[in-house]
Design an enzyme around this catalytic site. Structure first.
Site, mmCIF file in Angstrom:
data_model
loop_
_atom_site.group_PDB
_atom_site.id
_atom_site.type_symbol
_atom_site.label_atom_id
_atom_site.label_comp_id
_atom_site.label_asym_id
_atom_site.label_seq_id
_atom_site.Cartn_x
_atom_site.Cartn_y
_atom_site.Cartn_z
ATOM 1 N N ALA A 42 0.789 -1.047 -0.239
ATOM 2 C CA ALA A 42 0.007 0.004 -0.242
ATOM 3 C C ALA A 42 0.914 1.131 -0.096
ATOM 4 O O ALA A 42 0.528 2.382 -0.599
ATOM 5 C CB ALA A 42 -0.742 -0.058 1.078
ATOM 6 N N HIS A 112 -2.411 -4.682 -5.208
ATOM 7 C CA HIS A 112 -1.700 -4.348 -4.047
ATOM 8 C C HIS A 112 -2.478 -4.911 -2.930
ATOM 9 O O HIS A 112 -3.705 -4.921 -3.115
ATOM 10 C CB HIS A 112 -1.365 -2.952 -3.711
ATOM 11 C CG HIS A 112 -2.334 -2.147 -3.463
ATOM 12 N ND1 HIS A 112 -2.686 -1.897 -2.178
ATOM 13 C CD2 HIS A 112 -3.232 -1.492 -4.107
ATOM 14 C CE1 HIS A 112 -3.914 -1.025 -2.220
ATOM 15 N NE2 HIS A 112 -4.178 -0.525 -3.361
ATOM 16 N N CYS A 113 -1.953 -5.208 -1.784
ATOM 17 C CA CYS A 113 -2.545 -5.287 -0.514
ATOM 18 C C CYS A 113 -1.717 -4.442 0.613
ATOM 19 O O CYS A 113 -1.351 -3.331 0.263
ATOM 20 C CB CYS A 113 -2.565 -6.722 -0.063
ATOM 21 S SG CYS A 113 -0.744 -7.664 -0.009
ATOM 22 N N VAL A 114 -1.467 -4.903 1.777
ATOM 23 C CA VAL A 114 -0.806 -3.859 2.690
ATOM 24 C C VAL A 114 0.608 -4.161 2.410
ATOM 25 O O VAL A 114 1.302 -3.103 2.259
ATOM 26 C CB VAL A 114 -1.248 -4.403 4.206
ATOM 27 C CG1 VAL A 114 -0.284 -3.420 5.254
ATOM 28 C CG2 VAL A 114 -2.656 -4.101 4.560
#
Length: 216
Positions: A42, A112-114
């Site tokens: 992120a 995306h993710c974290v």
């Protein structure tokens, strides 16, 4: 044989060595998986940078991240937690088909993710299996070379193994257990496990990077 330094690099644990810091930083950046497909955490999602890359679509796969409006960029959100019990399979075809539609329309996608370690790489791997002409083993090796911090959690890997079998009629990745450590991992990560025969080192990794949550 993988040595201790390689293990440290693969888990993105930095120290004062410049080479390790550089590889660690790589995992905080946007990784180009295909000419039109990008992967990140992120923190790397910055509007100016997205426009520089010509990104037309962003797919956020982390339930805990708020929706982020971006000018002239379509944003898709997947409500998925990064836990082994999360139902990754219910979203795999949806996101794979979405990515393929972006490619066919000459778009460019960032997923995306974290951290860009577990959730978003899982979807990239599934896409490469369904539309990229790769086995799961080939897909993982391709993504790992570009972004060495990728590490889908154990449950996600199990979903991906089942997904590959349904899509390609074969399983090229298998779960293996190391009885000394009492840990189960996909065999594509087995070399990393061999390095962890020192129980104290394994415990250190578990404590510092949540290793146990992924491969216990």
């Amino acid at each position: 044989m993988v040595n201790l330094e390689a293990a440290v690099e693969s888990f993105c644990i930095g120290n004062s060595d410049g080479k390790l810091i550089q590889k660690r930083n790589l995992c905080s950046e946007i990784s180009s998986i295909l000419p039109w497909l990008f992967l990140s955490g992120a923190r790397a999602v910055r509007e100016a940078r997205l426009h520089e890359l010509g990104i037309t679509n962003v797919i956020n796969t982390a339930v805990e991240l708020p929706e982020q409006p971006l000018d002239n960029i379509e944003v898709t959100t997947v409500q998925l937690q990064d836990v082994p019990g999360a139902n990754l399979s219910q979203y795999l075809h949806q996101i794979c088909d979405k990515l393929e539609s972006i490619r066919l329309s000459d778009g460019r996608a960032l997923i995306h993710c974290v951290a860009g370690v577990s959730r978003s790489p899982s979807f990239v791997l599934a896409y490469l299996v369904k539309y990229g002409g790769m086995s799961l083993r080939e897909a993982y090796q391709h993504v790992y070379i570009i972004r060495p911090c990728v590490r889908p959690n154990l449950g996600f890997f199990e979903h991906l193994i089942a997904f590959e079998y349904l899509e390609r009629g074969e399983s090229t990745v298998h779960m293996v257990t190391n009885p000394e450590l009492g840990m189960t991992v996909p065999d594509v990560c087995e070399n990393e496990l061999h390095v962890l025969k020192d129980q104290r080192w394994a415990l250190s990794i578990k404590e510092r990077r949540g290793f146990e949550n992924r491969y216990a």
